[in-house]
Design a protein around this motif. Structure first.
Motif, PDB file in Angstrom:
ATOM      1  N   VAL A 109       0.844  -1.196   0.000  1.00  0.00           N
ATOM      2  CA  VAL A 109       0.000   0.000   0.000  1.00  0.00           C
ATOM      3  C   VAL A 109       0.879   1.246   0.000  1.00  0.00           C
ATOM      4  N   ALA A 110       0.616   2.163  -0.935  1.00  0.00           N
ATOM      5  CA  ALA A 110       1.308   3.443  -1.000  1.00  0.00           C
ATOM      6  C   ALA A 110       0.567   4.449  -0.142  1.00  0.00           C
ATOM      7  N   ASN A 111       1.259   5.044   0.833  1.00  0.00           N
ATOM      8  CA  ASN A 111       0.643   5.967   1.783  1.00  0.00           C
ATOM      9  C   ASN A 111       1.158   7.392   1.578  1.00  0.00           C
ATOM     10  N   ASP A 112       0.282   8.332   1.830  1.00  0.00           N
ATOM     11  CA  ASP A 112       0.575   9.751   1.618  1.00  0.00           C
ATOM     12  C   ASP A 112       1.225  10.345   2.857  1.00  0.00           C
ATOM     13  N   GLY A 113       2.547  10.539   2.808  1.00  0.00           N
ATOM     14  CA  GLY A 113       3.267  11.191   3.892  1.00  0.00           C
ATOM     15  C   GLY A 113       3.596  10.289   5.057  1.00  0.00           C
ATOM     16  N   MET A 114       3.246   9.024   4.967  1.00  0.00           N
ATOM     17  CA  MET A 114       3.496   8.057   6.030  1.00  0.00           C
ATOM     18  C   MET A 114       4.226   6.855   5.431  1.00  0.00           C
ATOM     19  N   PRO A 115       4.920   6.047   6.251  1.00  0.00           N
ATOM     20  CA  PRO A 115       5.579   4.855   5.710  1.00  0.00           C
ATOM     21  C   PRO A 115       4.592   3.953   4.979  1.00  0.00           C
ATOM     22  N   ASN A 116       5.038   3.396   3.870  1.00  0.00           N
ATOM     23  CA  ASN A 116       4.202   2.488   3.111  1.00  0.00           C
ATOM     24  C   ASN A 116       4.106   1.142   3.825  1.00  0.00           C
ATOM     25  N   PHE A 117       3.043   0.393   3.476  1.00  0.00           N
ATOM     26  CA  PHE A 117       2.820  -0.918   4.083  1.00  0.00           C
ATOM     27  C   PHE A 117       3.196  -2.024   3.110  1.00  0.00           C
ATOM     28  N   LEU A 118       3.790  -3.088   3.629  1.00  0.00           N
ATOM     29  CA  LEU A 118       3.876  -4.350   2.903  1.00  0.00           C
ATOM     30  C   LEU A 118       3.362  -5.442   3.836  1.00  0.00           C
ATOM     31  N   TYR A 119       2.095  -5.786   3.642  1.00  0.00           N
ATOM     32  CA  TYR A 119       1.478  -6.827   4.452  1.00  0.00           C
ATOM     33  C   TYR A 119       1.852  -8.179   3.844  1.00  0.00           C
ATOM     34  N   VAL A 120       2.730  -8.895   4.529  1.00  0.00           N
ATOM     35  CA  VAL A 120       3.180 -10.202   4.066  1.00  0.00           C
ATOM     36  C   VAL A 120       2.267 -11.273   4.657  1.00  0.00           C
ATOM     37  N   ARG A 121       1.699 -12.087   3.784  1.00  0.00           N
ATOM     38  CA  ARG A 121       0.808 -13.139   4.282  1.00  0.00           C
ATOM     39  C   ARG A 121       1.629 -14.202   4.997  1.00  0.00           C
ATOM     40  N   GLN A 122       1.196 -14.552   6.195  1.00  0.00           N
ATOM     41  CA  GLN A 122       1.901 -15.508   7.018  1.00  0.00           C
ATOM     42  C   GLN A 122       1.458 -16.933   6.699  1.00  0.00           C
TER      43      GLN A 122
END
Length: 607
Positions: free
Chosen positions: A306-319
């Motif tokens: 997920v690309a976030n505006d002004g905040m660190p981006n997310f990489l949700y890794v499926r467990q």
């Protein structure tokens, strides 16, 4: 289901030979890079100079590129201008515009196009004038079939996704807005029906981008919803600026709280279950704008970036499942963006990220990421290190200086000249005209095209690509497609103030190619989201994946495209289906478009 697949196979066998990807007298070789680039003037590998701000155009290219695009919206009948309800108050809702989608809604093997519109807001009293528009592809120009399709899609809309959500073979629609979601079922007869009961349990929220994938392996496509910021849209926050020409400026996103994203599991018949929190989707201060779903670490499970505006981006890794014996267990994710090197840039700074492109730009067998950012923040290229994390390759790729004086939104990887290497398209445009303040920030900014030099660097060849790339624009959504089925990838770019641009690829010095469409039958994921296809050329190979999401508020055509350069066939084509099964085909002839049905031992020609 079986009869539907049987009909598809019989129809496919009767289709004509694909006419695109025609060979040229001097095709571009896939290798080596030194035959298609000039020698950089900086032997130490320093960045090339940035373009001038005052001219509002990119830097003069250092290489000669064959790539050409021609704006063809009038010729193709794809004329659309978004209504953004500008009121001179610079409301934040006006900034992000709307996207577009390319998909085959009537299953005639021709691309159709959906443009996402706005309206007067919050009045909502002009639905007959401003609404989403659906164009049907024909053998000639596109035809506006919005009324005929009964697609009564009105509101201040943002993004869309088009996927077969109930497994009947036809693309359904989910459309995002600043106040919620709308679901439209494809009736299979050229019409849509709105499902008024869908998503009623969700609060009204500002949705930006949408993406689908099967997260619990039950064969039903689930939905990831990216939400932006919280604001009272009927009484929005305003930021007075007395010295500006109209007395206002747009409020910074930092003045708003983030709106949480949603992960919704589907039952395949219209029911949706919110598992966001239980799945580990935290969304803390995300302010999301773009999303892509793909397997980034090579473990066979789909992850969410997920690309976030002004905040660190997310990489949700499926467990990995806690209990392998439990079928269709709810998915669990962990945000590993920071530890994997793709949350912030190389300086450790979170940027104002907006659009996403995922692709194997360096042909090393894994998916890399290109993220667009705000003005004075270079777009970022994250190089995937064999699934073991990402390296910020912005500077060595030479993309940094080219994007520092722009503001990027939608973006996509595409092989525009069929040489086997993924190039980059970026839509640009500022959110505010700040020239009154005496600075050099451009307002309208032309889109950019970056040519892959096949040596982990790109060249900005925008000014050679056509008139669109030298004209100021307010670009937002981007969709990659092949509109005229000639084997050369085209681009659609939406705009907040001007007509959308439909850019036909007219590159004459183009190589051979193979195009591939997939139909999954294993678990019911007919769109085959998550499939990986490898075109093996002997000494080197190409990876293409069917991802969920991508770009910005838009939907790329689900078409896998392999440029082959001077090769007239692909020695081996391997399809890794989402359920783990595999299909292999040998000596696949170039300059054709194929349909691959999971479980079949042959490929079917498409027109």
């Amino acid at each position: 289901m079986n009869s539907l697949i049987g009909n598809m196979r019989s129809v496919a066998l009767c289709l004509l030979l694909f006419a695109g990807c025609s060979p040229q007298t001097e095709p571009i070789p896939v290798n080596p890079p030194e035959e298609r680039t000039s020698t950089p003037s900086d032997p130490m590998g320093a960045e090339e100079p940035a373009g001038t701000l005052s001219a509002n155009v990119p830097a003069v290219p250092t290489v000669d590129s064959p790539i050409r695009f021609r704006e063809s919206s009038a010729e193709l009948g794809l004329q659309f201008t978004r209504y953004n309800d500008f009121r001179g108050q610079h409301r934040i809702l006006e900034a992000n515009g709307g996207g577009c989608g390319v998909f085959d809604f009537d299953r005639d093997a021709r691309p159709d196009v959906l443009f996402i519109d706005g309206c007067r807001y919050p009045e909502l009293d002009d639905a007959d004038v401003h609404h989403d528009v659906l164009f049907r592809g024909t053998s000639g120009a596109f035809v506006n079939v919005t009324d005929h399709s009964a697609l009564q899609s009105t509101g201040y809309h943002t993004g869309c996704t088009a996927k077969d959500l109930n497994g009947d073979g036809f693309a359904d629609l989910v459309i995002g807005a600043i106040d919620g979601l709308q679901l439209f079922w494809n009736n299979g007869d050229g019409t849509y029906s709105r499902d008024a009961t869908a998503f009623t349990d969700l609060p009204a929220s500002w949705t930006s981008s949408l993406a689908c994938a099967d997260f619990n392996d039950d064969g039903h496509l689930d939905l990831y919803v990216v939400n932006y910021v919280q604001d009272n849209m009927r009484h929005p926050k305003l930021c007075p600026r007395p010295e500006s020409p109209d007395g206002y400026m747009q409020c910074s996103p930092t003045q708003y709280a983030a709106a949480d994203d949603w992960l919704l599991l589907s039952d395949g018949v219209g029911g949706w279950r919110d598992v966001t929190s239980a799945a580990g989707i935290t969304g803390v201060d995300g302010k999301g704008l773009g999303v892509v779903i793909a397997d980034f670490n090579g473990d066979g499970r789909l992850d969410i970036y997920v690309a976030n505006d002004g905040m660190p981006n997310f990489l949700y890794v499926r467990q990995a499942p806690r209990d392998e014996s439990v079928a269709h267990a709810d998915p669990e994710f962990a945000d590993e963006a920071l530890t994997l090197g793709c949350a912030v840039n190389a300086s450790g700074v979170a940027e104002s990220s907006m659009g996403i492109a995922a692709g194997d730009y360096d042909r090393d067998g894994d998916l890399d990421l290109h993220i667009t950012n705000f003005y004075a923040e270079p777009n970022v290229l994250y190089e995937n290190m064999a699934g073991n994390g990402f390296l910020d390759a912005t500077i060595p790729s030479r993309l940094g200086s080219y994007s520092r004086s722009t503001m990027g939104w939608g973006t996509t990887f595409l092989d525009a000249d069929n040489d086997g290497w993924l190039d980059l398209f970026v839509a640009n445009g500022h959110v505010d005209d700040n020239m009154w303040a005496g600075n050099n920030e451009p307002y309208g900014i032309p889109p950019q095209f970056f040519w892959n030099r096949a040596n982990k660097t790109f060249a900005d060849v925008s000014r050679q690509c056509g008139a669109t790339f030298t004209a100021p624009a307010f670009g937002r959504g981007v969709a990659r497609c092949d509109l005229n089925r000639d084997g050369r990838l085209d681009v659609i770019m939406t705009d907040t103030q001007r007509p959308s641009q439909v850019l036909l690829n007219e590159t004459s010095d183009s190589g051979h190619c193979i195009q591939l469409r997939l139909v999954g039958t294993g678990l019911g994921n007919r769109d085959a989201i998550g499939a990986k296809v490898v075109a093996d050329g002997g000494e080197s190979s190409q990876l293409q994946t069917l991802d969920g999401g991508g770009s910005f508020q838009s939907h790329n055509e689900t078409l896998l495209h392999f440029g082959l350069g001077e090769a007239t066939q692909c020695p081996r084509l391997t399809i890794n289906w989402p359920d783990g099964t595999k299909s292999e085909f040998a000596d696949v002839a170039a300059d054709r478009s194929y349909l691959a049905v999971q479980g079949d031992e042959q490929l079917y020609l498409q027109p």
